[in-house]
Design a protein around this motif. Sequence first.
Motif, PDB file in Angstrom:
ATOM      1  N   HIS A   1     107.703 -47.271 -38.355  1.00  0.00           N
ATOM      2  CA  HIS A   1     106.285 -47.488 -38.577  1.00  0.00           C
ATOM      3  C   HIS A   1     105.635 -47.165 -36.663  1.00  0.00           C
ATOM      4  CE1 HIS A   1     107.170 -50.676 -41.568  1.00  0.00           C
ATOM      5  NE2 HIS A   1     106.493 -49.775 -42.246  1.00  0.00           N
TER       6      HIS A   1
ATOM      7  N   ASP B   1     106.767 -55.508 -43.929  1.00  0.00           N
ATOM      8  CA  ASP B   1     107.610 -56.681 -44.359  1.00  0.00           C
ATOM      9  C   ASP B   1     109.100 -56.192 -44.253  1.00  0.00           C
ATOM     10  OD1 ASP B   1     108.217 -59.121 -45.534  1.00  0.00           O
ATOM     11  OD2 ASP B   1     107.681 -58.448 -47.729  1.00  0.00           O
TER      12      ASP B   1
ATOM     13  N   HIS C   1     109.050 -51.960 -38.451  1.00  0.00           N
ATOM     14  CA  HIS C   1     110.295 -51.225 -37.898  1.00  0.00           C
ATOM     15  C   HIS C   1     109.982 -50.178 -37.195  1.00  0.00           C
ATOM     16  CE1 HIS C   1     109.967 -48.375 -41.228  1.00  0.00           C
ATOM     17  NE2 HIS C   1     110.016 -49.307 -42.014  1.00  0.00           N
TER      18      HIS C   1
ATOM     19  N   ILE D   1      98.447 -42.811 -42.717  1.00  0.00           N
ATOM     20  CA  ILE D   1      99.260 -43.198 -43.903  1.00  0.00           C
ATOM     21  C   ILE D   1     100.528 -42.535 -43.755  1.00  0.00           C
ATOM     22  CG2 ILE D   1      97.355 -44.397 -45.368  1.00  0.00           C
ATOM     23  CD1 ILE D   1      97.361 -42.088 -47.073  1.00  0.00           C
TER      24      ILE D   1
ATOM     25  N   ARG E   1     115.443 -55.467 -45.374  1.00  0.00           N
ATOM     26  CA  ARG E   1     115.515 -56.886 -46.092  1.00  0.00           C
ATOM     27  C   ARG E   1     116.947 -57.011 -46.903  1.00  0.00           C
ATOM     28  NH1 ARG E   1     110.178 -55.378 -47.659  1.00  0.00           N
ATOM     29  NH2 ARG E   1     110.959 -54.752 -49.835  1.00  0.00           N
TER      30      ARG E   1
ATOM     31  N   THR F   1     102.214 -53.248 -45.411  1.00  0.00           N
ATOM     32  CA  THR F   1     102.645 -54.484 -45.781  1.00  0.00           C
ATOM     33  C   THR F   1     103.426 -54.908 -44.456  1.00  0.00           C
ATOM     34  OG1 THR F   1     102.997 -53.609 -47.955  1.00  0.00           O
ATOM     35  CG2 THR F   1     103.812 -55.636 -47.424  1.00  0.00           C
TER      36      THR F   1
ATOM     37  N   GLY G   1      97.426 -49.281 -41.727  1.00  0.00           N
ATOM     38  CA  GLY G   1      97.704 -50.581 -42.683  1.00  0.00           C
ATOM     39  C   GLY G   1      98.938 -50.273 -43.298  1.00  0.00           C
TER      40      GLY G   1
ATOM     41  N   MET H   1     103.427 -40.191 -46.012  1.00  0.00           N
ATOM     42  CA  MET H   1     103.064 -39.352 -47.275  1.00  0.00           C
ATOM     43  C   MET H   1     103.317 -39.938 -48.549  1.00  0.00           C
ATOM     44  SD  MET H   1     102.768 -36.070 -47.990  1.00  0.00           S
ATOM     45  CE  MET H   1     103.223 -34.748 -47.451  1.00  0.00           C
TER      46      MET H   1
HETATM   47  P1  ATP Z   1     109.007 -51.001 -48.123  1.00  0.00           P
HETATM   48  O1  ATP Z   1     110.128 -50.473 -47.870  1.00  0.00           O
HETATM   49  O2  ATP Z   1     108.905 -52.485 -48.451  1.00  0.00           O
HETATM   50  O3  ATP Z   1     108.200 -50.270 -49.178  1.00  0.00           O
HETATM   51  P2  ATP Z   1     107.439 -49.637 -45.941  1.00  0.00           P
HETATM   52  O4  ATP Z   1     107.808 -49.637 -44.588  1.00  0.00           O
HETATM   53  O5  ATP Z   1     107.536 -48.082 -46.783  1.00  0.00           O
HETATM   54  O6  ATP Z   1     108.270 -50.794 -47.022  1.00  0.00           O
HETATM   55  P3  ATP Z   1     104.834 -50.411 -45.449  1.00  0.00           P
HETATM   56  O7  ATP Z   1     104.966 -51.577 -44.641  1.00  0.00           O
HETATM   57  O8  ATP Z   1     103.624 -50.773 -46.528  1.00  0.00           O
HETATM   58  O9  ATP Z   1     105.975 -50.080 -46.542  1.00  0.00           O
HETATM   59  O10 ATP Z   1     104.303 -49.198 -44.837  1.00  0.00           O
HETATM   60  C1  ATP Z   1     103.179 -48.957 -43.892  1.00  0.00           C
HETATM   61  C2  ATP Z   1     103.283 -47.492 -43.973  1.00  0.00           C
HETATM   62  O11 ATP Z   1     104.052 -46.895 -43.072  1.00  0.00           O
HETATM   63  C3  ATP Z   1     102.967 -46.500 -44.950  1.00  0.00           C
HETATM   64  O12 ATP Z   1     101.853 -45.751 -44.908  1.00  0.00           O
HETATM   65  C4  ATP Z   1     104.385 -45.931 -45.223  1.00  0.00           C
HETATM   66  O13 ATP Z   1     103.960 -44.494 -45.728  1.00  0.00           O
HETATM   67  C5  ATP Z   1     104.503 -45.695 -43.837  1.00  0.00           C
HETATM   68  N1  ATP Z   1     106.098 -45.687 -43.468  1.00  0.00           N
HETATM   69  C6  ATP Z   1     106.982 -46.606 -43.939  1.00  0.00           C
HETATM   70  N2  ATP Z   1     108.136 -46.257 -43.485  1.00  0.00           N
HETATM   71  C7  ATP Z   1     108.166 -45.184 -42.386  1.00  0.00           C
HETATM   72  C8  ATP Z   1     108.794 -44.544 -41.705  1.00  0.00           C
HETATM   73  N3  ATP Z   1     110.432 -44.712 -41.568  1.00  0.00           N
HETATM   74  N4  ATP Z   1     108.358 -43.472 -40.899  1.00  0.00           N
HETATM   75  C9  ATP Z   1     106.900 -43.207 -40.951  1.00  0.00           C
HETATM   76  N5  ATP Z   1     106.303 -44.011 -41.697  1.00  0.00           N
HETATM   77  C10 ATP Z   1     106.424 -44.831 -42.534  1.00  0.00           C
END
Ligand code: ATP
Length: 210
Positions: free
Chosen positions: A18, A12, A15, A104, A182, A10, A8, A106
């Motif tokens: 993820h 937003d 990339h 999720i 963003r 956002t 799960g 860390m």
């Molecule tokens: P923001 O910068 O808007 O906070 P985010 O990428 O941290 O964005 P989410 O889209 O909600 O936020 O992240 C979804 C999941 O991916 C979360 O569990 C986050 O910990 C994880 N995540 C975010 N960026 C990375 C990354 N570069 N590498 C691995 N996991 C990530």
Amino acid sequence: MSPIGIFGGTFDPIHYGHLRSAFEVLQALRLAEVRFVPSGDPPHRGNTFASAELRYRMVEAAVVGQAGFSVDNRELRRDGPSYTVDTLESYRKEHGATSLCLIIGMDAFLGLTSWHRWGEILNLAHIVIAYRPGWQLPDAGELGDLLAEAGTNRIEDLHAEPAGRVFDHAVTQLEIASTEIRNLIAAGRDPRFLMPDAVRDIIVESDCYT
Ligand code: ATP
């Protein structure tokens, strides 16, 4: 049957941080698949920048045709805040005793105790922490206790039981964050190579971050 991964966020936007993390977890833990679940109305985040429909479309564009990946719109179809515990309950109803792994990062794990009905999450799924090297797992407090009670380093445990364990898996460190993307776009720069081209195309066409 192999565990189903549920990732799960956002998204937003989504990339390569993820996508790469999810892929490494899929392979290392021998999951049947990873379902990306974009949040409809993320309770911790206030307003998102792109609409839920657009964030969903971007995730869909990122995973279409990628073996083992799919996107799930159940949090968009539900009214009210998108609580992970509700999502896991609906998965549990659909999948009986199949193992479920909530993936999720860390940073998300460190905020777990502020999640709605967080104490019920391990009754419904395992938690897999995709941590980036350099982060430290908590060894005290509620999360420290949780790790002491439920932590495992055996992938077999995630396959043998439907829920209840916490597993941490080191993933390649890709310091990409949606916030930075963003900001970069708002400053008139190009996010190419931080995300799949199909996601970038949606951002360009919809103008959602400028
Ligand atoms: P923001 O910068 O808007 O906070 P985010 O990428 O941290 O964005 P989410 O889209 O909600 O936020 O992240 C979804 C999941 O991916 C979360 O569990 C986050 O910990 C994880 N995540 C975010 N960026 C990375 C990354 N570069 N590498 C691995 N996991 C990530």
